[in-house]
Design an enzyme around this catalytic site. Structure first.
Site, PDB file in Angstrom:
ATOM      1  N   THR A   1      -1.140  -7.328  -1.919  1.00  0.00           N
ATOM      2  CA  THR A   1      -0.065  -6.751  -1.522  1.00  0.00           C
ATOM      3  C   THR A   1       0.948  -8.015  -1.640  1.00  0.00           C
ATOM      4  OG1 THR A   1      -0.076  -7.104   0.965  1.00  0.00           O
ATOM      5  CG2 THR A   1      -0.963  -5.108  -0.213  1.00  0.00           C
TER       6      THR A   1
ATOM      7  N   PHE B   1      -6.078  -6.651   0.287  1.00  0.00           N
ATOM      8  CA  PHE B   1      -5.680  -5.983  -0.853  1.00  0.00           C
ATOM      9  C   PHE B   1      -4.501  -7.087  -1.130  1.00  0.00           C
ATOM     10  CE2 PHE B   1      -7.869  -2.025   0.177  1.00  0.00           C
ATOM     11  CZ  PHE B   1      -7.732  -1.330  -0.990  1.00  0.00           C
TER      12      PHE B   1
ATOM     13  N   ASP C   1      10.703   3.337   6.521  1.00  0.00           N
ATOM     14  CA  ASP C   1      10.411   1.935   6.416  1.00  0.00           C
ATOM     15  C   ASP C   1      11.584   1.217   7.104  1.00  0.00           C
ATOM     16  OD1 ASP C   1       9.798  -0.928   5.731  1.00  0.00           O
ATOM     17  OD2 ASP C   1       8.425   0.177   4.732  1.00  0.00           O
TER      18      ASP C   1
ATOM     19  N   SER D   1      -8.406  -0.480   9.439  1.00  0.00           N
ATOM     20  CA  SER D   1      -8.766  -1.837   8.840  1.00  0.00           C
ATOM     21  C   SER D   1     -10.225  -2.055   8.872  1.00  0.00           C
ATOM     22  CB  SER D   1      -7.972  -2.954   9.681  1.00  0.00           C
ATOM     23  OG  SER D   1      -8.395  -4.173   9.028  1.00  0.00           O
TER      24      SER D   1
ATOM     25  N   ASP E   1      11.555   3.198  12.482  1.00  0.00           N
ATOM     26  CA  ASP E   1      10.192   3.101  12.887  1.00  0.00           C
ATOM     27  C   ASP E   1       9.715   4.084  13.250  1.00  0.00           C
ATOM     28  OD1 ASP E   1       7.697   2.287  14.074  1.00  0.00           O
ATOM     29  OD2 ASP E   1       8.775   0.110  14.574  1.00  0.00           O
TER      30      ASP E   1
ATOM     31  N   LEU F   1       0.678  -1.262  -0.021  1.00  0.00           N
ATOM     32  CA  LEU F   1       0.020   0.052  -0.031  1.00  0.00           C
ATOM     33  C   LEU F   1       0.697   1.264   0.017  1.00  0.00           C
ATOM     34  CD1 LEU F   1      -2.898  -1.118   2.488  1.00  0.00           C
ATOM     35  CD2 LEU F   1      -2.707  -1.224   0.159  1.00  0.00           C
TER      36      LEU F   1
ATOM     37  N   LYS G   1      -6.407  -1.544  15.349  1.00  0.00           N
ATOM     38  CA  LYS G   1      -7.042  -0.690  14.088  1.00  0.00           C
ATOM     39  C   LYS G   1      -8.272   0.049  14.568  1.00  0.00           C
ATOM     40  CE  LYS G   1      -4.233  -1.633  10.875  1.00  0.00           C
ATOM     41  NZ  LYS G   1      -3.264  -0.637  10.381  1.00  0.00           N
TER      42      LYS G   1
ATOM     43  N   TYR H   1      -5.021  -7.345  16.662  1.00  0.00           N
ATOM     44  CA  TYR H   1      -4.916  -6.555  15.586  1.00  0.00           C
ATOM     45  C   TYR H   1      -6.298  -5.647  15.549  1.00  0.00           C
ATOM     46  CZ  TYR H   1      -4.969  -5.633  10.496  1.00  0.00           C
ATOM     47  OH  TYR H   1      -4.801  -4.914   9.287  1.00  0.00           O
TER      48      TYR H   1
END
Length: 258
Positions: free
Chosen positions: A197, A195, A36, A149, A59, A17, A166, A162
């Site tokens: 990726t 997605f 990154d 998400s 980070d 993304l 999110k 998770y």
């Protein structure tokens, strides 16, 4: 709307993304800072994009990394946009497994560090720089795009850490937008579904993930995420929103259900 002379920071910019977003923002005229931890992929992306892109390793949970990114953005133009494009699912398990094993607190902590604390840290430091920009005719000085998400709303079994992280992203959008409104900074989030990726290339897993799509019955293209980022950046009246982009999916309780 011209973006020449402006810059952006994309955290997680070497990912699927993120890299699509970096390319799109550069095409629009932005100078783009790629943040990154994957140095090889990030450097390859920057070489491919050309002089409009630079790389800062690290980070966004680290203040020094974010400050270096803000400084690098300032060399490319006035910092106008930040995108936190991290969407990595840190695997967990059920709260209590069949054998009685309890879900580790470390799973929750790792998800919050990656998905909440890092994007929050990027937003707070970048907002300080954006607030020094000259306002446009709307009084706008910048825009922040977070990545939530659909798991924030349709969290499945084994996804508590998770989904909670999110959900934290989604719930901080409105108060963050209200905090930054006096400085002319908008805040929105994208809530993607599945997605295609580099982390999600297995056709069988893709097919399982899109069973709950309304239409189309496919994974999203990273370029579609990037196009939505562009829309957010281009639309000053769009603020304090969490926008789902998921093919109309509403996830079932358990991914393994038939």
């Amino acid at each position: 709307m011209s973006f020449e002379g402006r810059s952006a920071i994309v955290a997680g910019g070497a990912g699927g993304l993120g890299s699509a977003t970096v390319r799109r923002l550069a095409e629009l005229g932005f100078g783009v800072v790629v943040v990154d931890i994957d140095e090889d992929r990030a450097r390859a992306l920057v070489r491919d994009v050309g002089p409009r892109a630079v790389f800062v390793a690290g980070d966004t949970i680290d203040d020094d990394v974010v400050e270096r990114a803000v400084d690098a953005a300032g060399e490319l133009g006035s910092l106008f946009a930040t995108v936190a494009a991290t969407g990595v699912v840190i695997r967990a398990g059920r709260m209590v497994e069949e054998d009685g094993t309890l879900l580790s607190k470390d799973a929750m902590r790792a998800n919050f560090d990656l998905h909440v604390l890092g994007p929050f840290n990027l937003a707070r430091i970048a907002a300080g720089a954006m607030g020094r920009n000259e306002p446009d005719s709307d009084g706008q000085r910048g825009v922040i795009v977070q990545t939530a998400s659909i798991s924030a709303f349709d969290g499945q079994a084994t996804m508590v850490p998770y989904a909670a992280a999110k959900g934290g992203v989604a719930s901080m959008v409105l108060p963050m937008a209200r905090d930054l409104a006096p400085r002319g900074i908008r805040v929105n989030a994208i809530a993607p579904g599945a997605f295609g990726t580099p982390r999600l290339t297995d056709p069988q897993i893709q097919a399982m993930l899109v069973r709950d799509n309304t239409f189309p019955k496919r994974v999203g293209h990273p370029e579609e995420f990037a196009t939505l980022v562009e829309t957010i950046v281009r639309t000053p009246y769009l603020n304090a929103q969490v926008i789902r982009v998921d093919g109309g999916a509403r996830l079932r309780a358990d991914m393994t259900q038939g």
